[in-house]
Design a protein around this motif. Structure first.
Motif, PDB file in Angstrom:
ATOM      1  N   CYS A 129       0.851  -1.190   0.000  1.00  9.42           N
ATOM      2  CA  CYS A 129       0.000   0.000   0.000  1.00  9.42           C
ATOM      3  C   CYS A 129       0.887   1.240   0.000  1.00  9.42           C
ATOM      4  CB  CYS A 129      -0.952   0.002   1.198  1.00  9.42           C
ATOM      5  SG  CYS A 129      -0.155   0.288   2.790  1.00  9.42           S
ATOM      6  N   ALA A 145      -3.475  -0.493  -1.803  1.00  8.52           N
ATOM      7  CA  ALA A 145      -4.316   0.704  -1.759  1.00  8.52           C
ATOM      8  C   ALA A 145      -3.467   1.974  -1.768  1.00  8.52           C
ATOM      9  CB  ALA A 145      -5.193   0.692  -0.519  1.00  8.52           C
ATOM     10  N   ARG A 154      -9.204   5.484   0.357  1.00  9.75           N
ATOM     11  CA  ARG A 154      -8.582   4.919  -0.834  1.00  9.75           C
ATOM     12  C   ARG A 154      -8.966   5.766  -2.040  1.00  9.75           C
ATOM     13  NH1 ARG A 154      -9.333   1.767  -5.069  1.00  9.75           N
ATOM     14  NH2 ARG A 154     -11.445   1.142  -4.534  1.00  9.75           N
ATOM     15  N   ASP A 184     -12.691  -3.038  -2.334  1.00 12.05           N
ATOM     16  CA  ASP A 184     -11.420  -2.732  -1.674  1.00 12.05           C
ATOM     17  C   ASP A 184     -10.487  -3.924  -1.578  1.00 12.05           C
ATOM     18  OD1 ASP A 184     -11.586  -0.027  -1.385  1.00 12.05           O
ATOM     19  OD2 ASP A 184     -12.337  -0.063   0.653  1.00 12.05           O
TER      20      ASP A 184
END
Length: 192
Positions: A129, A145, A154, A184
């Motif tokens: 991420c 993300a 996000r 997600d």
């Protein structure tokens, strides 16, 4: 246990016992507290504090002015930008001792935390991420993300190389293909 080729600047303090892997560099005014484990080929920049009871995986880069408190685990190849903040309790008060209430924080492999971002304790930051500079993370973050804002939301996806993915979910740098598997949730499929 400190490997032979570890560099520790003369102004740094390293308490005992600690484990520090080969090739790691510990720079000016760093303090590594007891029972901290630091992997191979890490860099701890100026004025970093790590520990006690912190785990830092191989290949992590921790920039200047970052404090890692008890219960923080950084898996391999995590990047912590300058002055990013990890909290350790949810409701701190100066007049109330809460050291027994430290919440663990897990930062998974390859994650990036931007400069001056804040990570509220008790959450997990997913693999690879990317947390934007100045963002405030108040919940778990999915793998890959791209998070920004206060509180962090996000705003897209990033590949393992850190490149922002377009609607085709193909990394423009590596050709790796990704697929959304739910709300997600993103997974790596294959390289082009």
């Amino acid at each position: 246990m400190i490997a032979k080729d570890v560099f520790v600047h003369e102004s740094a303090y390293v308490d005992e016992p600690v484990e520090i892997g080969a090739g790691t560099k510990i720079w000016h005014f760093v303090h590594v507290l007891a029972n901290t484990k630091i992997g191979k080929n890490c860099v701890l920049g100026q004025n970093v504090m790590a520990g006690p009871d912190v785990i830092i995986g191989d290949g992590c880069k921790i920039q200047n002015n970052v404090s890692l408190y008890r219960g923080i685990v950084l898996e391999s190849n995590v990047f912590c930008g300058p002055s990013c903040v990890f909290t350790n309790v949810l409701t701190p008060r100066a007049h109330i001792e809460r050291k027994t209430e430290f919440c663990p924080t897990l930062v998974k492999q390859g994650a990036t935390i931007g400069a001056n971002a804040t990570v509220i304790c008790g959450h997990t930051l997913g693999a690879f991420c990317m947390i934007a500079a100045g963002a405030v993370v108040t919940r778990n973050v999915p793998d890959y993300a791209l998070m920004a804002g206060i509180p962090a939301r996000r705003i897209g996806w990033v590949g393992r190389s850190g490149e922002v993915l377009g609607s085709d979910l193909v990394c423009p740098r590596t050709g790796e293909r990704y697929a959304e598997t739910g709300e997600d949730m993103l997974i790596l499929c294959e390289a082009e």
